[in-house]
Design an enzyme around this catalytic site. Structure first.
Site, PDB file in Angstrom:
ATOM      1  N   LYS A 170       0.888  -1.173   0.000  1.00 27.42           N
ATOM      2  CA  LYS A 170       0.000   0.000   0.000  1.00 27.42           C
ATOM      3  C   LYS A 170       0.921   1.216   0.000  1.00 27.42           C
ATOM      4  O   LYS A 170       1.465   1.591   1.036  1.00 27.42           O
ATOM      5  CB  LYS A 170      -0.904  -0.008   1.239  1.00 27.42           C
ATOM      6  CG  LYS A 170      -2.184   0.809   1.111  1.00 27.42           C
ATOM      7  CD  LYS A 170      -2.030   2.274   0.768  1.00 27.42           C
ATOM      8  CE  LYS A 170      -1.687   3.149   1.948  1.00 27.42           C
ATOM      9  NZ  LYS A 170      -1.525   4.593   1.537  1.00 27.42           N
ATOM     10  N   GLU A 245       9.839   2.034  10.543  1.00 30.52           N
ATOM     11  CA  GLU A 245      10.898   2.997  10.245  1.00 30.52           C
ATOM     12  C   GLU A 245      10.224   4.355  10.328  1.00 30.52           C
ATOM     13  O   GLU A 245       9.421   4.698   9.459  1.00 30.52           O
ATOM     14  CB  GLU A 245      11.490   2.698   8.858  1.00 30.52           C
ATOM     15  CG  GLU A 245      12.922   3.158   8.750  1.00 30.52           C
ATOM     16  CD  GLU A 245      13.012   4.560   8.228  1.00 30.52           C
ATOM     17  OE1 GLU A 245      12.983   5.492   9.057  1.00 30.52           O
ATOM     18  OE2 GLU A 245      13.075   4.721   7.015  1.00 30.52           O
ATOM     19  N   CYS A 279      13.992  11.161   6.262  1.00 35.77           N
ATOM     20  CA  CYS A 279      13.888  10.808   7.688  1.00 35.77           C
ATOM     21  C   CYS A 279      15.246  10.848   8.359  1.00 35.77           C
ATOM     22  O   CYS A 279      15.341  11.135   9.543  1.00 35.77           O
ATOM     23  CB  CYS A 279      13.231   9.448   7.844  1.00 35.77           C
ATOM     24  SG  CYS A 279      13.911   8.214   6.752  1.00 35.77           S
ATOM     25  N   GLU A 371      10.351  16.496  14.356  1.00 33.11           N
ATOM     26  CA  GLU A 371      10.758  16.343  12.963  1.00 33.11           C
ATOM     27  C   GLU A 371       9.966  17.342  12.110  1.00 33.11           C
ATOM     28  O   GLU A 371       8.736  17.316  12.092  1.00 33.11           O
ATOM     29  CB  GLU A 371      10.466  14.912  12.500  1.00 33.11           C
ATOM     30  CG  GLU A 371      10.926  14.649  11.083  1.00 33.11           C
ATOM     31  CD  GLU A 371      10.778  13.188  10.681  1.00 33.11           C
ATOM     32  OE1 GLU A 371       9.668  12.652  10.785  1.00 33.11           O
ATOM     33  OE2 GLU A 371      11.783  12.591  10.270  1.00 33.11           O
TER      34      GLU A 371
HETATM   35  P1  NAP Z   1       1.973   8.837   7.223  1.00 28.31           P
HETATM   36  O1  NAP Z   1       0.551   9.256   7.258  1.00 28.31           O
HETATM   37  O2  NAP Z   1       2.528   8.120   8.380  1.00 28.31           O
HETATM   38  O3  NAP Z   1       2.163   7.982   5.890  1.00 28.31           O
HETATM   39  C1  NAP Z   1       2.929   6.800   5.715  1.00 28.31           C
HETATM   40  C2  NAP Z   1       2.094   5.689   5.081  1.00 28.31           C
HETATM   41  O4  NAP Z   1       1.138   5.200   6.024  1.00 28.31           O
HETATM   42  C3  NAP Z   1       1.274   6.132   3.874  1.00 28.31           C
HETATM   43  O5  NAP Z   1       1.170   5.080   2.950  1.00 28.31           O
HETATM   44  C4  NAP Z   1      -0.055   6.418   4.533  1.00 28.31           C
HETATM   45  O6  NAP Z   1      -1.135   6.475   3.633  1.00 28.31           O
HETATM   46  C5  NAP Z   1      -0.166   5.272   5.484  1.00 28.31           C
HETATM   47  N1  NAP Z   1      -1.135   5.464   6.573  1.00 28.31           N
HETATM   48  C6  NAP Z   1      -1.655   6.623   7.043  1.00 28.31           C
HETATM   49  N2  NAP Z   1      -2.526   6.380   8.037  1.00 28.31           N
HETATM   50  C7  NAP Z   1      -2.575   5.042   8.203  1.00 28.31           C
HETATM   51  C8  NAP Z   1      -3.289   4.166   9.078  1.00 28.31           C
HETATM   52  N3  NAP Z   1      -4.139   4.626   9.995  1.00 28.31           N
HETATM   53  N4  NAP Z   1      -3.090   2.829   8.973  1.00 28.31           N
HETATM   54  C9  NAP Z   1      -2.230   2.334   8.059  1.00 28.31           C
HETATM   55  N5  NAP Z   1      -1.546   3.116   7.203  1.00 28.31           N
HETATM   56  C10 NAP Z   1      -1.693   4.449   7.269  1.00 28.31           C
HETATM   57  O7  NAP Z   1       2.890  10.074   6.958  1.00 28.31           O
HETATM   58  P2  NAP Z   1       2.451  11.442   6.268  1.00 28.31           P
HETATM   59  O8  NAP Z   1       1.148  11.938   6.845  1.00 28.31           O
HETATM   60  O9  NAP Z   1       2.462  11.260   4.824  1.00 28.31           O
HETATM   61  O10 NAP Z   1       3.627  12.401   6.740  1.00 28.31           O
HETATM   62  C11 NAP Z   1       3.554  13.060   8.011  1.00 28.31           C
HETATM   63  C12 NAP Z   1       4.895  13.132   8.689  1.00 28.31           C
HETATM   64  O11 NAP Z   1       5.458  11.828   8.811  1.00 28.31           O
HETATM   65  C13 NAP Z   1       5.965  13.900   7.971  1.00 28.31           C
HETATM   66  O12 NAP Z   1       5.879  15.272   8.176  1.00 28.31           O
HETATM   67  C14 NAP Z   1       7.208  13.311   8.549  1.00 28.31           C
HETATM   68  O13 NAP Z   1       7.518  13.922   9.772  1.00 28.31           O
HETATM   69  C15 NAP Z   1       6.852  11.886   8.769  1.00 28.31           C
HETATM   70  N6  NAP Z   1       7.321  11.009   7.676  1.00 28.31           N
HETATM   71  C16 NAP Z   1       8.396  10.235   7.904  1.00 28.31           C
HETATM   72  C17 NAP Z   1       8.878   9.425   6.899  1.00 28.31           C
HETATM   73  C18 NAP Z   1      10.053   8.547   7.091  1.00 28.31           C
HETATM   74  O14 NAP Z   1      10.719   8.201   6.123  1.00 28.31           O
HETATM   75  N7  NAP Z   1      10.359   8.082   8.296  1.00 28.31           N
HETATM   76  C19 NAP Z   1       8.275   9.422   5.647  1.00 28.31           C
HETATM   77  C20 NAP Z   1       7.152  10.217   5.434  1.00 28.31           C
HETATM   78  C21 NAP Z   1       6.698  10.997   6.471  1.00 28.31           C
HETATM   79  P3  NAP Z   1      -1.530   7.923   3.013  1.00 28.31           P
HETATM   80  O15 NAP Z   1      -0.479   8.235   2.059  1.00 28.31           O
HETATM   81  O16 NAP Z   1      -2.848   7.732   2.398  1.00 28.31           O
HETATM   82  O17 NAP Z   1      -1.557   8.881   4.179  1.00 28.31           O
END
Ligand code: NAP
Ligand code: MG
Length: 464
Positions: A170, A245, A279, A371
């Site tokens: 996903k 991660e 990250c 972050e």
């Molecule tokens: P996120 O919501 O955690 O997205 C990561 C993945 O998880 C996406 O595929 C997302 O789908 C999915 N997801 C979201 N809610 C979920 C749930 N309840 N159950 C299962 N899967 C779920 O991250 P984001 O909102 O895109 O980014 C927010 C913050 O996360 C950033 O500002 C940053 O601080 C951090 N981040 C960290 C990394 C890293 O490499 N460690 C990468 C990205 C972001 P959707 O795309 O549909 O939301």
């Protein structure tokens, strides 16, 4: 851009369960470039069933044959290099040079490394009177973020396939087109039907259904700490394996005696790359009080070279831009000294943020702890090495870091005391085989190389 209007399940593109779609937006010009299907629990269930059905045969496939399929996958990705780079530019906003060198180049290296590891890895070992078999864990749920759309996918799918697991992916809603290209490459590589499956969709719908699916054996997630905590709790309650991660707030520690100009220039480049959406970015620069003012001046000069719309792309979406600008405003409000950039939009169109440098950041400030995930660097002053160490280790995170010193042994001694999963010594190069992952709240488990492969294996001991 071209997009599939179905899900890749059981070796073919199939209609989704509903007609709902997700609009894919180019963050550089805010235009809709494609639509992909918004998956539901029904699509996820079909994909998990396909992965389960394919598991016994794939798990029993000789490692040499799995290696051959991974070599073919690497070649299929290489064949699509231009298209992948264009797609990453279109849906993430990465400047073309970055899209090619990093977003396409790094996953090719990682896919190649797992083709080799699948062939060479010791899936069996002897311990005393036991033979220990390393067997695949089963059906893997891979949930990936948008910041490195292909790398994050390859870093999970390649080791899972090398181990003999089957996968349901996903990908992030913002970058599904790169994931569809990956599925095409898997298909053309001759990976058997059902071994890899793709469900595009929203996190709280498709992602949640996948993480909670009772027939998934391991959930591998990369993304925000907030979602990671929920996934960890769900997986733990169901006694599933989980790899997380999560975020970082990594320290770039410049010790006295280091090449200051190099440390600052490489440090700024590290954060500006991918518009700060990395990250492992070294978002806190720690400098000794005697060199601090010079470091601030060097940082201001260095960041001026990162022109939005040229070397620095936009952030991925309007929400991320809102979040990052909010952090810049908070830094100013909490008393950090803004020496470059600021909250104002540098361009009228596109989700750009000005490359920003804060000086005089102290550990109690929000921007020193959370972050930001944007092109923002925080300079912090330290008194001595112990003070530097306390600052470096003084966040809930521990993903990466850097140490610069005149003497390599001194840098290594400092790195040994850091609570973090990776440290680059005097600008050490990225190693696609080195384990990558977090101490503390940066995560659970490791990706890349043999350690990344081991995540997808479980042991069975036979006693003789
Ligand atoms: P996120 O919501 O955690 O997205 C990561 C993945 O998880 C996406 O595929 C997302 O789908 C999915 N997801 C979201 N809610 C979920 C749930 N309840 N159950 C299962 N899967 C779920 O991250 P984001 O909102 O895109 O980014 C927010 C913050 O996360 C950033 O500002 C940053 O601080 C951090 N981040 C960290 C990394 C890293 O490499 N460690 C990468 C990205 C972001 P959707 O795309 O549909 O939301
Ligand atoms: Mg999200």
């Amino acid at each position: 851009m071209k997009a599939h209007d179905g899900m890749y399940i059981g070796g073919q593109w199939r209609p989704a369960a509903t007609t709902d779609t997700i609009a894919v937006v180019n963050p550089a010009d805010e235009q809709v470039i494609a639509h992909v299907p918004a998956g539901t629990a029904e699509d996820v269930d079909a994909a998990v069933r396909a992965a389960r059905a394919a598991f016994p045969a794939w798990a029993a496939t000789p490692p040499a044959e799995r290696a051959a399929r991974l070599t073919a996958l690497r070649d299929e990705l290489a064949r699509r290099q231009d298209l992948i780079a264009e797609t990453v530019t279109a849906e993430l906003g990465a400047p073309p040079a970055l899209a090619r060198a990093v977003h396409t180049g790094m996953p090719l290296l990682v896919a190649g490394s797992y083709a080799e590891l699948a062939a060479d890895y010791a899936f069996e070992e002897s311990i005393g009177n036991s033979t220990v078999l390393m067997e695949p864990v089963g059906v893997v749920a891979a949930i990936t973020p948008w910041n490195y759309p292909l790398h994050q996918v390859v870093a999970k799918v390649a080791p899972a396939l090398a181990a003999g697991c089957t996968v349901v992916l996903k990908p992030a809603e913002d970058t599904p087109l790169t994931a569809q290209l990956f599925a095409e490459a898997v298909h053309d590589a001759g990976v058997p039907a059902g071994v890899f499956n793709l469900v595009t969709g929203l996190g709280p719908v498709a992602g949640q259904a996948l993480a909670a699916h009772e027939d998934v054996d391991l959930v591998s997630f990369t993304g925000s700490t907030a979602v990671g905590k929920r996934i960890g709790a769900t997986a733990g309650a169901a006694i599933k394996r989980v790899a997380l991660e999560l975020g970082g707030k990594s320290a770039n520690v410049v010790l006295p005696g280091a090449d200051l100009a190099k440390a600052v220039n490489v440090g700024i480049a590290n954060v500006m790359s991918n518009s700060g959406q990395t990250c492992s970015a070294w978002t806190r620069m720690l400098v000794h009080k005697d060199h601090y003012d010079e470091a601030v001046a060097l940082a201001v000069a260095a960041v001026a070279k990162y022109v939005p719309g040229d070397r620095v792309g936009p952030l991925v979406n309007a929400e991320q831009r809102r979040r990052v600008r909010g952090y810049i405003e908070k830094g100013i409000a909490e008393g950090a000294r803004l020496v470059a950039g600021g909250p104002d939009a540098p361009l009228e169109t596109g989700y750009y943020v000005s490359p920003t440098v804060f000086a005089d950041v102290t550990p109690g400030m929000t921007i020193a702890q959370e972050e930001i995930f944007g092109p923002v660097v925080c300079l912090m002053k330290y008194e001595d090495e112990d003070d530097a160490l306390a600052l470096a280790n003084g966040t809930v995170y521990g993903l990466a870091g850097a140490v610069w010193a005149g003497d390599e042994a001194q840098a290594v001694a400092f790195a040994r005391r850091m609570d973090t999963g990776q440290v680059d010594i005097n600008g050490g190069r990225f190693n696609p085989l080195a384990p990558f992952g977090g101490y503390k709240q940066s995560g659970v488990g490791r990706e890349l190389g043999p350690h990344g492969l081991a995540e997808y294996l479980q042991t069975k001991s036979l006693q003789f």
